[in-house]
Write a protein that holds these residues in place. Structure first.
Motif, PDB file in Angstrom:
ATOM      1  N   ARG A   1     -26.071 -11.947 -13.603  1.00 23.60           N
ATOM      2  CA  ARG A   1     -26.797 -10.857 -12.931  1.00 23.60           C
ATOM      3  C   ARG A   1     -26.019 -10.354 -11.716  1.00 23.60           C
ATOM      4  N   GLN A   2     -25.415 -11.265 -10.958  1.00 22.50           N
ATOM      5  CA  GLN A   2     -24.632 -10.849  -9.802  1.00 22.50           C
ATOM      6  C   GLN A   2     -23.424 -10.019 -10.234  1.00 22.50           C
ATOM      7  N   VAL A   3     -22.746 -10.465 -11.287  1.00 19.39           N
ATOM      8  CA  VAL A   3     -21.593  -9.729 -11.804  1.00 19.39           C
ATOM      9  C   VAL A   3     -22.043  -8.356 -12.300  1.00 19.39           C
ATOM     10  N   GLU A   4     -23.141  -8.302 -13.029  1.00 15.48           N
ATOM     11  CA  GLU A   4     -23.667  -7.026 -13.529  1.00 15.48           C
ATOM     12  C   GLU A   4     -24.004  -6.089 -12.380  1.00 15.48           C
ATOM     13  N   THR A   5     -24.561  -6.623 -11.318  1.00 14.29           N
ATOM     14  CA  THR A   5     -24.900  -5.807 -10.151  1.00 14.29           C
ATOM     15  C   THR A   5     -23.644  -5.214  -9.534  1.00 14.29           C
ATOM     16  N   ILE A   6     -22.622  -6.020  -9.364  1.00 13.42           N
ATOM     17  CA  ILE A   6     -21.365  -5.551  -8.781  1.00 13.42           C
ATOM     18  C   ILE A   6     -20.745  -4.467  -9.663  1.00 13.42           C
ATOM     19  N   VAL A   7     -20.700  -4.705 -10.961  1.00  7.84           N
ATOM     20  CA  VAL A   7     -20.080  -3.758 -11.890  1.00  7.84           C
ATOM     21  C   VAL A   7     -20.906  -2.475 -11.988  1.00  7.84           C
ATOM     22  N   THR A   8     -22.215  -2.587 -12.016  1.00  5.40           N
ATOM     23  CA  THR A   8     -23.083  -1.407 -12.073  1.00  5.40           C
ATOM     24  C   THR A   8     -22.915  -0.549 -10.831  1.00  5.40           C
ATOM     25  N   ARG A   9     -22.854  -1.182  -9.682  1.00  2.57           N
ATOM     26  CA  ARG A   9     -22.642  -0.457  -8.424  1.00  2.57           C
ATOM     27  C   ARG A   9     -21.288   0.245  -8.441  1.00  2.57           C
ATOM     28  N   LEU A  10     -20.264  -0.443  -8.958  1.00  2.00           N
ATOM     29  CA  LEU A  10     -18.935   0.157  -9.063  1.00  2.00           C
ATOM     30  C   LEU A  10     -18.974   1.371  -9.985  1.00  2.00           C
ATOM     31  N   GLN A  11     -19.598   1.236 -11.140  1.00  2.00           N
ATOM     32  CA  GLN A  11     -19.677   2.351 -12.086  1.00  2.00           C
ATOM     33  C   GLN A  11     -20.363   3.565 -11.463  1.00  2.00           C
ATOM     34  N   ALA A  12     -21.404   3.333 -10.689  1.00  2.00           N
ATOM     35  CA  ALA A  12     -22.112   4.433 -10.029  1.00  2.00           C
ATOM     36  C   ALA A  12     -21.199   5.122  -9.016  1.00  2.00           C
ATOM     37  N   GLN A  13     -20.394   4.360  -8.317  1.00  2.00           N
ATOM     38  CA  GLN A  13     -19.476   4.934  -7.337  1.00  2.00           C
ATOM     39  C   GLN A  13     -18.354   5.711  -8.014  1.00  2.00           C
ATOM     40  N   LEU A  14     -17.923   5.259  -9.176  1.00  2.00           N
ATOM     41  CA  LEU A  14     -16.792   5.896  -9.851  1.00  2.00           C
ATOM     42  C   LEU A  14     -17.106   7.316 -10.308  1.00  2.00           C
ATOM     43  N   VAL A  15     -18.336   7.601 -10.646  1.00  2.00           N
ATOM     44  CA  VAL A  15     -18.679   8.936 -11.126  1.00  2.00           C
ATOM     45  C   VAL A  15     -18.932   9.921  -9.989  1.00  2.00           C
ATOM     46  N   GLN A  16     -18.996   9.451  -8.780  1.00  2.00           N
ATOM     47  CA  GLN A  16     -19.326  10.318  -7.648  1.00  2.00           C
ATOM     48  C   GLN A  16     -18.171  10.517  -6.678  1.00  2.00           C
ATOM     49  N   SER A  17     -16.978  10.033  -7.002  1.00  2.00           N
ATOM     50  CA  SER A  17     -15.923  10.005  -6.003  1.00  2.00           C
ATOM     51  C   SER A  17     -14.609  10.560  -6.530  1.00  2.00           C
ATOM     52  N   ASP A  18     -13.662  10.707  -5.608  1.00  2.00           N
ATOM     53  CA  ASP A  18     -12.314  11.104  -5.982  1.00  2.00           C
ATOM     54  C   ASP A  18     -11.481   9.861  -6.286  1.00  2.00           C
ATOM     55  N   ILE A  19     -10.245  10.057  -6.649  1.00  2.00           N
ATOM     56  CA  ILE A  19      -9.393   8.943  -7.083  1.00  2.00           C
ATOM     57  C   ILE A  19      -9.222   7.893  -5.985  1.00  2.00           C
ATOM     58  N   ARG A  20      -8.999   8.324  -4.771  1.00  2.00           N
ATOM     59  CA  ARG A  20      -8.805   7.377  -3.671  1.00  2.00           C
ATOM     60  C   ARG A  20     -10.061   6.536  -3.453  1.00  2.00           C
TER      61      ARG A  20
END
Length: 100
Positions: free
Chosen positions: A10-29
């Motif tokens: 669950r902790q790993v899923e939380t980290i990865v889910t949060r990362l995925q959400a950030q990836l769609v809203q940001s630039d490459i940097r």
């Protein structure tokens, strides 16, 4: 203290889910930086788990948790490297352009 595999998942899923959400809203940097932060979180989680399981390192559950964290860390690190390479490519391209 033995780590519960489900709790770690669950902790790993939380980290990865949060990362995925950030990836769609940001630039490459920002994506590269988000992947780096997620990798650091996974590594901190791994250190905490290893310290907590130091007496139970050979158990099947310990090995499963270690494999889970290793796999997640590799995937997130691969994302970091991909974004870093793309950013480097863009910077090299921009610096090689002749502006008149």
């Amino acid at each position: 203290m033995q780590a519960d595999t489900r709790a770690v998942e669950r902790q790993v899923e939380t980290i990865v889910t949060r990362l995925q959400a950030q990836l769609v809203q940001s630039d490459i940097r920002a994506n590269r930086d988000a992947a780096s932060a997620a990798y650091e979180e996974l590594e901190a989680l791994r250190r905490r788990i290893i310290e907590a399981q130091s007496s139970d390192a050979g158990s099947t559950e310990s090995q499963g948790v270690e494999a889970l964290l290793t796999d997640a860390s590799r995937k997130v690190w691969s994302l970091y490297e991909a974004y870093h390479q793309e950013l480097q490519h863009q910077l090299e391209w921009a610096s090689s352009r002749d502006y008149e």
